[in-house]
Design a protein around this motif. Structure first.
Motif, PDB file in Angstrom:
ATOM      1  N   LEU A 171     -11.466  38.308 -20.653  1.00 43.39           N
ATOM      2  CA  LEU A 171     -12.568  38.821 -19.826  1.00 43.39           C
ATOM      3  C   LEU A 171     -13.421  39.842 -20.575  1.00 43.39           C
ATOM      4  O   LEU A 171     -14.615  39.955 -20.314  1.00 43.39           O
ATOM      5  CB  LEU A 171     -12.005  39.469 -18.558  1.00 43.39           C
ATOM      6  N   SER A 172     -12.802  40.562 -21.507  1.00 46.95           N
ATOM      7  CA  SER A 172     -13.567  41.571 -22.251  1.00 46.95           C
ATOM      8  C   SER A 172     -14.662  40.931 -23.092  1.00 46.95           C
ATOM      9  O   SER A 172     -15.653  41.577 -23.434  1.00 46.95           O
ATOM     10  CB  SER A 172     -12.631  42.376 -23.163  1.00 46.95           C
ATOM     11  N   GLY A 173     -14.465  39.669 -23.453  1.00 45.53           N
ATOM     12  CA  GLY A 173     -15.466  38.964 -24.260  1.00 45.53           C
ATOM     13  C   GLY A 173     -15.470  39.329 -25.716  1.00 45.53           C
ATOM     14  O   GLY A 173     -16.307  38.832 -26.470  1.00 45.53           O
ATOM     15  N   GLY A 174     -14.519  40.183 -26.129  1.00 47.82           N
ATOM     16  CA  GLY A 174     -14.545  40.643 -27.509  1.00 47.82           C
ATOM     17  C   GLY A 174     -13.185  40.748 -28.143  1.00 47.82           C
ATOM     18  O   GLY A 174     -12.941  41.684 -28.922  1.00 47.82           O
ATOM     19  N   ASP A 175     -12.304  39.813 -27.838  1.00 46.70           N
ATOM     20  CA  ASP A 175     -10.958  39.862 -28.408  1.00 46.70           C
ATOM     21  C   ASP A 175     -10.418  38.438 -28.520  1.00 46.70           C
ATOM     22  O   ASP A 175     -10.587  37.630 -27.608  1.00 46.70           O
ATOM     23  CB  ASP A 175     -10.027  40.694 -27.515  1.00 46.70           C
ATOM     24  N   GLY A 176      -9.771  38.154 -29.627  1.00 42.14           N
ATOM     25  CA  GLY A 176      -9.054  36.900 -29.747  1.00 42.14           C
ATOM     26  C   GLY A 176      -9.756  35.848 -30.583  1.00 42.14           C
ATOM     27  O   GLY A 176     -10.968  35.890 -30.804  1.00 42.14           O
ATOM     28  N   LEU A 177      -8.951  34.893 -31.056  1.00 41.67           N
ATOM     29  CA  LEU A 177      -9.471  33.740 -31.772  1.00 41.67           C
ATOM     30  C   LEU A 177      -9.197  32.491 -30.942  1.00 41.67           C
ATOM     31  O   LEU A 177      -8.277  32.462 -30.124  1.00 41.67           O
ATOM     32  CB  LEU A 177      -8.835  33.621 -33.158  1.00 41.67           C
ATOM     33  N   PHE A 178     -10.016  31.471 -31.147  1.00 41.10           N
ATOM     34  CA  PHE A 178      -9.877  30.229 -30.396  1.00 41.10           C
ATOM     35  C   PHE A 178      -8.798  29.356 -31.021  1.00 41.10           C
ATOM     36  O   PHE A 178      -8.983  28.794 -32.101  1.00 41.10           O
ATOM     37  CB  PHE A 178     -11.209  29.482 -30.338  1.00 41.10           C
ATOM     38  N   LEU A 179      -7.660  29.261 -30.326  1.00 40.94           N
ATOM     39  CA  LEU A 179      -6.604  28.338 -30.733  1.00 40.94           C
ATOM     40  C   LEU A 179      -7.029  26.893 -30.509  1.00 40.94           C
ATOM     41  O   LEU A 179      -6.603  25.988 -31.226  1.00 40.94           O
ATOM     42  CB  LEU A 179      -5.350  28.579 -29.882  1.00 40.94           C
ATOM     43  N   PHE A 180      -7.827  26.719 -29.481  1.00 37.93           N
ATOM     44  CA  PHE A 180      -8.256  25.372 -29.090  1.00 37.93           C
ATOM     45  C   PHE A 180      -9.700  25.413 -28.641  1.00 37.93           C
ATOM     46  O   PHE A 180     -10.146  26.361 -27.981  1.00 37.93           O
ATOM     47  CB  PHE A 180      -7.381  24.843 -27.940  1.00 37.93           C
ATOM     48  N   MET A 181     -10.421  24.377 -29.019  1.00 43.23           N
ATOM     49  CA  MET A 181     -11.768  24.113 -28.528  1.00 43.23           C
ATOM     50  C   MET A 181     -11.978  22.617 -28.727  1.00 43.23           C
ATOM     51  O   MET A 181     -11.575  22.079 -29.766  1.00 43.23           O
ATOM     52  CB  MET A 181     -12.809  24.926 -29.299  1.00 43.23           C
ATOM     53  N   PRO A 182     -12.533  21.913 -27.769  1.00 39.39           N
ATOM     54  CA  PRO A 182     -12.696  20.466 -27.955  1.00 39.39           C
ATOM     55  C   PRO A 182     -13.370  20.121 -29.282  1.00 39.39           C
ATOM     56  O   PRO A 182     -14.438  20.632 -29.597  1.00 39.39           O
ATOM     57  CB  PRO A 182     -13.571  20.068 -26.756  1.00 39.39           C
ATOM     58  N   GLY A 183     -12.703  19.285 -30.065  1.00 39.66           N
ATOM     59  CA  GLY A 183     -13.249  18.818 -31.332  1.00 39.66           C
ATOM     60  C   GLY A 183     -12.997  19.697 -32.526  1.00 39.66           C
ATOM     61  O   GLY A 183     -13.257  19.299 -33.668  1.00 39.66           O
ATOM     62  N   ILE A 184     -12.434  20.896 -32.312  1.00 39.75           N
ATOM     63  CA  ILE A 184     -12.347  21.860 -33.409  1.00 39.75           C
ATOM     64  C   ILE A 184     -11.372  21.412 -34.496  1.00 39.75           C
ATOM     65  O   ILE A 184     -11.525  21.754 -35.667  1.00 39.75           O
ATOM     66  CB  ILE A 184     -11.961  23.255 -32.862  1.00 39.75           C
ATOM     67  N   ARG A 185     -10.361  20.652 -34.119  1.00 40.63           N
ATOM     68  CA  ARG A 185      -9.360  20.234 -35.101  1.00 40.63           C
ATOM     69  C   ARG A 185      -9.784  18.988 -35.881  1.00 40.63           C
ATOM     70  O   ARG A 185      -9.074  18.559 -36.779  1.00 40.63           O
ATOM     71  CB  ARG A 185      -8.010  20.010 -34.413  1.00 40.63           C
ATOM     72  N   GLU A 186     -10.896  18.419 -35.509  1.00 41.88           N
ATOM     73  CA  GLU A 186     -11.372  17.217 -36.198  1.00 41.88           C
ATOM     74  C   GLU A 186     -12.400  17.530 -37.271  1.00 41.88           C
ATOM     75  O   GLU A 186     -12.907  16.624 -37.936  1.00 41.88           O
ATOM     76  CB  GLU A 186     -11.980  16.232 -35.196  1.00 41.88           C
ATOM     77  N   ILE A 187     -12.755  18.798 -37.441  1.00 41.60           N
ATOM     78  CA  ILE A 187     -13.765  19.145 -38.438  1.00 41.60           C
ATOM     79  C   ILE A 187     -13.106  19.855 -39.618  1.00 41.60           C
ATOM     80  O   ILE A 187     -12.209  20.673 -39.444  1.00 41.60           O
ATOM     81  CB  ILE A 187     -14.895  20.005 -37.841  1.00 41.60           C
ATOM     82  N   SER A 188     -13.560  19.517 -40.809  1.00 42.96           N
ATOM     83  CA  SER A 188     -13.017  20.121 -42.023  1.00 42.96           C
ATOM     84  C   SER A 188     -13.949  19.789 -43.183  1.00 42.96           C
ATOM     85  O   SER A 188     -14.941  19.064 -43.024  1.00 42.96           O
ATOM     86  CB  SER A 188     -11.607  19.597 -42.304  1.00 42.96           C
ATOM     87  N   GLY A 189     -13.624  20.334 -44.354  1.00 45.42           N
ATOM     88  CA  GLY A 189     -14.416  20.041 -45.541  1.00 45.42           C
ATOM     89  C   GLY A 189     -15.755  20.759 -45.546  1.00 45.42           C
ATOM     90  O   GLY A 189     -15.897  21.834 -44.984  1.00 45.42           O
ATOM     91  N   ASP A 190     -16.755  20.142 -46.154  1.00 45.63           N
ATOM     92  CA  ASP A 190     -18.112  20.706 -46.209  1.00 45.63           C
ATOM     93  C   ASP A 190     -18.986  20.037 -45.150  1.00 45.63           C
ATOM     94  O   ASP A 190     -18.944  18.818 -44.986  1.00 45.63           O
ATOM     95  CB  ASP A 190     -18.726  20.491 -47.587  1.00 45.63           C
ATOM     96  N   MET A 191     -19.774  20.843 -44.474  1.00 41.01           N
ATOM     97  CA  MET A 191     -20.622  20.313 -43.407  1.00 41.01           C
ATOM     98  C   MET A 191     -21.843  21.210 -43.247  1.00 41.01           C
ATOM     99  O   MET A 191     -21.760  22.429 -43.413  1.00 41.01           O
ATOM    100  CB  MET A 191     -19.818  20.277 -42.096  1.00 41.01           C
ATOM    101  N   THR A 192     -22.978  20.630 -42.909  1.00 44.18           N
ATOM    102  CA  THR A 192     -24.150  21.463 -42.653  1.00 44.18           C
ATOM    103  C   THR A 192     -23.973  22.217 -41.341  1.00 44.18           C
ATOM    104  O   THR A 192     -23.253  21.771 -40.436  1.00 44.18           O
ATOM    105  CB  THR A 192     -25.441  20.630 -42.573  1.00 44.18           C
TER     106      THR A 192
END
Length: 262
Positions: A171-192
């Motif tokens: 709720l604070s909006g300013g703490d934590g990293l995203f363990l999960f987000m749709p599609g986040i685990r499918e991206i890697s390497g170099d990308m624009t």
């Protein structure tokens, strides 16, 4: 505070704590799958929150908890809470080992408007959990006062502390990293940068000086892409760009050690 597109439409926050092996991220994804298969909505993301590490605090691994940002898509999200609680509680009781003390918190965002006092009390509780040793009675009293469901599902039930803290810190909006987000685990390497923002709902890609890559500039993503929660937005942090002799800027994500400090 206005959320970006990553958290647009979120109306429930599901805090969970003391998940033990094989890790909070995997357990979050498993729970998300079960909730989605039950037809209760979809996850916008899940954030990891680091709490105080202190010898007086029993914890299974790193004393971190997680918060799932949930889109119930219901006209009345309050009506979905009993089903969410039932599935999440059953999940925790099934997957957590005997040594764990799992806790569950479920908050309805429309019931926690900014300026109401309830949201602010939850945020402060989350911040205290990062610096103080708290007791479960404090968490239970606060949950009752703010209308947040809070329950323990094994062991000492001390996980209610981390579960409620995760809700407050998200709720604070300013703490934590995203363990999960749709599609986040499918991206890697170099990308624009433009392609990256087309594929996943990250709100902003920038370095600590708030410099942002142009849409056509390449980012070296590596194999571990984790935005952080800043100003209510999902922000992918980059190192300052390296400028080639021809004037082109090259970007790369900050190291894991930096991301894990959020």
């Amino acid at each position: 505070m206005t959320s970006g597109r990553a958290l647009l439409g979120v109306d429930l926050l599901i805090g969970i704590d003391d998940l033990a092996s094989p890790g909070t991220g995997r357990r979050c994804r498993q729970l998300i799958t079960e909730l989605e298969e039950a037809g209760l909505g979809s996850a916008a993301g899940a954030t990891r929150h680091q709490l105080l590490v202190d010898p007086r605090i029993p914890y299974t691994s790193h004393n971190s908890s997680a918060c799932i940002a949930w889109r119930s898509m219901a006209a009345d999200p309050e009506a979905v809470v009993p089903a969410v609680v039932e599935i999440a509680a059953s999940f925790l009781e099934r997957v957590c080992p005997p040594a764990a003390d799992p806790g569950l918190a479920v908050a309805v965002l429309p019931d926690l408007p900014e300026g109401s006092g309830r949201r602010e009390r939850l945020v402060e509780f989350g911040r205290r959990a990062k610096r103080e040793v708290l007791v479960t009675a404090t968490a239970r009293t606060l949950a009752a006062a703010t209308g947040v469901h809070l329950s323990g599902h094994g062991g000492t039930q001390d996980g209610v502390l981390g579960a409620l803290a995760a809700v407050g810190l998200h709720l604070s909006g300013g703490d934590g990293l995203f363990l999960f987000m749709p599609g986040i685990r499918e991206i890697s390497g170099d990308m624009t940068a433009g392609r990256l923002l087309d594929l996943v709902s990250i709100d902003q890609v920038r370095d600590h000086q708030r410099q942002e890559p142009a849409a056509g500039e390449l980012i070296e993503l590596g194999d571990w892409v984790r935005p952080v929660l800043l100003d209510g937005r999902a922000v992918l942090l980059l190192e300052p760009p390296v400028v080639d002799p021809d004037g082109r800027r090259r970007w790369r994500t900050v190291p894991r050690s930096v991301v894990k400090n959020y």
